[in-house]
Design a protein around this motif. Structure first.
Motif, PDB file in Angstrom:
ATOM      1  N   ILE A  16       0.874  -1.164   0.000  1.00 43.53           N
ATOM      2  CA  ILE A  16       0.000   0.000   0.000  1.00 43.53           C
ATOM      3  C   ILE A  16       0.909   1.211   0.000  1.00 43.53           C
ATOM      4  O   ILE A  16       1.788   1.350   0.856  1.00 43.53           O
ATOM      5  CB  ILE A  16      -0.951   0.005   1.203  1.00 43.53           C
ATOM      6  CG1 ILE A  16      -1.896  -1.198   1.102  1.00 43.53           C
ATOM      7  CG2 ILE A  16      -1.738   1.317   1.264  1.00 43.53           C
ATOM      8  CD1 ILE A  16      -2.931  -1.293   2.179  1.00 43.53           C
ATOM      9  N   ASP A  17       0.733   2.078  -0.987  1.00 43.18           N
ATOM     10  CA  ASP A  17       1.533   3.291  -1.100  1.00 43.18           C
ATOM     11  C   ASP A  17       1.041   4.341  -0.108  1.00 43.18           C
ATOM     12  O   ASP A  17      -0.067   4.232   0.441  1.00 43.18           O
ATOM     13  CB  ASP A  17       1.458   3.850  -2.528  1.00 43.18           C
ATOM     14  CG  ASP A  17       2.338   3.074  -3.499  1.00 43.18           C
ATOM     15  OD1 ASP A  17       3.253   2.354  -3.059  1.00 43.18           O
ATOM     16  OD2 ASP A  17       2.117   3.212  -4.707  1.00 43.18           O
ATOM     17  N   ALA A  18       1.845   5.378   0.072  1.00 47.79           N
ATOM     18  CA  ALA A  18       1.513   6.468   0.993  1.00 47.79           C
ATOM     19  C   ALA A  18       0.193   7.140   0.630  1.00 47.79           C
ATOM     20  O   ALA A  18      -0.503   7.664   1.498  1.00 47.79           O
ATOM     21  CB  ALA A  18       2.646   7.496   1.019  1.00 47.79           C
ATOM     22  N   ASP A  19      -0.163   7.116  -0.657  1.00 48.23           N
ATOM     23  CA  ASP A  19      -1.414   7.739  -1.101  1.00 48.23           C
ATOM     24  C   ASP A  19      -2.641   6.860  -0.845  1.00 48.23           C
ATOM     25  O   ASP A  19      -3.762   7.239  -1.155  1.00 48.23           O
ATOM     26  CB  ASP A  19      -1.323   8.105  -2.583  1.00 48.23           C
ATOM     27  CG  ASP A  19      -1.035   6.899  -3.467  1.00 48.23           C
ATOM     28  OD1 ASP A  19      -1.408   5.771  -3.115  1.00 48.23           O
ATOM     29  OD2 ASP A  19      -0.418   7.091  -4.531  1.00 48.23           O
ATOM     30  N   GLY A  20      -2.430   5.655  -0.290  1.00 52.40           N
ATOM     31  CA  GLY A  20      -3.542   4.758   0.022  1.00 52.40           C
ATOM     32  C   GLY A  20      -3.891   3.772  -1.062  1.00 52.40           C
ATOM     33  O   GLY A  20      -4.741   2.903  -0.861  1.00 52.40           O
TER      34      GLY A  20
END
Length: 130
Positions: A16-20
């Motif tokens: 899961i990336d920082a942007d969700g």
């Protein structure tokens, strides 16, 4: 460590990336088997938990997708939108075959530009690693 002792690169990674958003990245040159597809979708569902998320699938230089894998990709998972990211004409043919002849469980499109794919997913296209 010798080459024989080194562990092979995994068939896929999921995070899961920082942007969700969820990022599923397939190993370069891989033929995606039914077993690999099952494992990848289980991992996507595990990392997402109860939250449905947009997903970027990096499928650049995928060799082929087996029939059983294509049926796995037709099942709903925790992705609510899927952007397929490729680079070559072969990637486009594979993606078009998956998306074009299938009834995907959520909106799915093919892109050759990561920023375009992230915009379509509704994710800010910042300095994301490839």
């Amino acid at each position: 460590m010798s080459a024989a002792e080194s562990s092979p690169e995994p068939e896929f990674t999921v995070r899961i990336d920082a942007d969700g958003s969820v990022r599923l990245r397939w190993r370069r040159g891989l033929t995606i088997t039914g077993e690999a597809a099952e494992a990848a979708m289980a991992e996507v569902n595990r990392v997402c938990g109860e939250t449905r998320r947009p997903m970027l699938v990096d499928m650049a230089t995928t060799e082929a997708v087996e029939r059983r894998a294509r049926t796995v990709f037709l099942r709903p998972c925790q992705a609510n939108r899927i952007a397929l990211l490729g680079r070559s004409p072969v990637d486009r043919v594979i993606a078009n075959f998956i998306v074009g002849v299938s009834n995907m469980p959520c909106p799915t499109r093919y892109f050759t530009s990561q920023p375009d794919a992230l915009r379509w997913l509704g994710v800010v296209a910042g300095d994301q690693p490839d």
